[in-house]
Write an enzyme that holds these catalytic residues in place. Structure first.
Site, PDB file in Angstrom:
ATOM      1  N   LYS A  77     -43.476   2.845  33.787  1.00 19.86           N
ATOM      2  CA  LYS A  77     -44.670   2.344  33.078  1.00 19.86           C
ATOM      3  C   LYS A  77     -44.278   1.568  31.832  1.00 19.86           C
ATOM      4  O   LYS A  77     -44.895   0.547  31.516  1.00 19.86           O
ATOM      5  CB  LYS A  77     -45.604   3.507  32.713  1.00 19.86           C
ATOM      6  N   LYS A 127     -46.581   1.541  49.987  1.00 21.87           N
ATOM      7  CA  LYS A 127     -47.396   2.737  50.111  1.00 21.87           C
ATOM      8  C   LYS A 127     -48.871   2.390  49.874  1.00 21.87           C
ATOM      9  O   LYS A 127     -49.178   1.629  48.957  1.00 21.87           O
ATOM     10  CB  LYS A 127     -46.916   3.739  49.051  1.00 21.87           C
ATOM     11  N   LYS A 154     -54.506   3.808  45.678  1.00 23.80           N
ATOM     12  CA  LYS A 154     -55.824   3.560  45.110  1.00 23.80           C
ATOM     13  C   LYS A 154     -55.818   2.323  44.225  1.00 23.80           C
ATOM     14  O   LYS A 154     -56.852   1.727  43.970  1.00 23.80           O
ATOM     15  CB  LYS A 154     -56.266   4.779  44.285  1.00 23.80           C
TER      16      LYS A 154
END
Ligand code: AMP
Ligand code: TRP
Length: 335
Positions: free
Chosen positions: A115, A198, A201
């Site tokens: 991140k 993958k 969401k």
């Protein structure tokens, strides 16, 4: 009375709907495991605050995520299904655990490093740095034996084990040391349009994601348009045929059939037939879950009541652990 071993898992309320990867990779297993374990499942709304959120939307996503757990088969009278922020002990134990974690140790977590690399040092908050200690608090408050999670969360469960052992050695035994149960690679679902990534969401394009709450016609259309290859045979080969292999995995997971048997059934037939049948399988699986979720969401007061009852049950366990921890580290009890 025989006490069943404890299980803990959770999911962030990061979208209005779960996707089929969450359903196959998490929910289907959770509903199986709740039979043999004393299971705790949370909607980790405090974790979700590490990303930017619209407050009203976060509230709504939290309810929707809980509703989909129940609609997908988590029984709130058997398992304890609750919202993380409803049990203040999570944030309280997190503080204690941050005092036991080395700063360098926290900075070495892969998810944090990713991140920071993606958003930069200042956009990545301290909340993101201490995210794994909140997750450790979730797990340790319940004297958890096993933690089923995806591969990406394994390092956080390892840290949780280290922190439990460290605390127990330093202050006396307060925590069960949990075991991660990592989802098999074969259980992973990939994006229908980009079948080497993958399914997530947070995917960029909606066309590759099968949402549990999608309209059935939309679900069918996405499957019919899924990326395949030009070979034309329904055969599992992750390297050469990632699209078809992914569809086979979904088919097998939802029907409980073995992949070779499905390959045999479609031998000499085209992708069109296969996709049409798969669309029917997925729609038949999702339609009742979707209806149930929408019905639960149509009565938010009742849903909130169920979540409150479950938070009460969670709190009893969590508060007992926290009180023991506070005593052991030397905090003065309030008279
Ligand atoms: P997430 O909301 O992406 O953090 O996912 C929550 C959980 O759902 C993960 O810990 C996994 O167990 C499962 N999951 C998410 N995406 C997938 C996927 N594409 N395939 C299989 N399981 C998944
Ligand atoms: N961090 C996990 C994820 O992103 C979610 C999570 C929070 C969790 N607390 C947990 C999972 C405790 C298992 C146990 O997927």
């Amino acid at each position: 009375m025989v006490t069943r071993p404890r299980l803990y898992s959770g999911m962030q309320p990061s979208a209005d709907s779960l996707q089929i990867g969450n359903y196959i990779g998490a929910l289907m297993q959770w509903r199986e495991l709740q039979q043999s374990y004393q299971a705790f499942f949370s909607v980790v709304d405090l974790h979700a605050l590490t990303q930017p959120n619209d407050p009203a939307e976060l509230r709504e996503k939290t309810r929707r995520t809980a509703a989909q757990y129940i609609a997908g088969g988590i029984e709130p009278s058997r398992a304890t299904l609750y919202v993380q922020s409803h049990v203040p002990a999570h944030a309280e134990l997190q503080w204690i655990l941050t005092t036991l974690t080395g700063e360098g140790e926290a900075r070495r977590m892969t998810q944090y490093k990713d991140k920071v690399a993606r958003y930069g040092k200042d956009a990545a908050s301290v909340g993101l740095l201490v995210y794994p200690m909140l997750m450790a608090a979730d797990i340790l408050l319940y004297q958890t034996d096993i933690v089923p999670v995806g591969e990406d969360q394994k390092q956080h469960v390892e840290l949780t084990r280290d922190l439990a052992e460290r605390f127990n050695a330093r202050y006396g035994r307060a925590f069960t040391v949990p075991m991660p149960v990592i989802q098999r690679e074969t259980g992973r679902i990939y994006d229908l349009q980009n079948p080497t990534a993958k399914m997530s969401k947070s995917a960029e394009s909606d066309a590759g994601v099968l949402w549990l709450l999608d309209d059935p016609a939309v679900t069918a259309k996405k499957i019919m348009r899924a990326v395949t290859d030009s070979e034309g045979s329904v055969r599992y080969d992750r390297q050469a045929k990632p699209g078809v292999s992914n569809l086979l995995v979904i088919y097998a997971a939802l029907t409980g059939r073995q992949i070779p048997a499905i390959e045999d059934e479609y031998a000499g037939r085209g992708y069109g037939d296969f996709k049409k049948d798969l669309a029917e399988v997925v729609v038949n699986e999702f339609a009742p879950v979707r209806e149930r979720a929408l019905a639960l969401l149509a009565d938010p007061a009742e849903l909130d009541r169920v979540l409150a009852v479950n938070a009460g049950r969670a709190e009893e366990v969590a508060n007992a652990t926290l009180a023991d921890v506070y005593d052991k580290v030397g905090l003065l009890r309030r008279a």
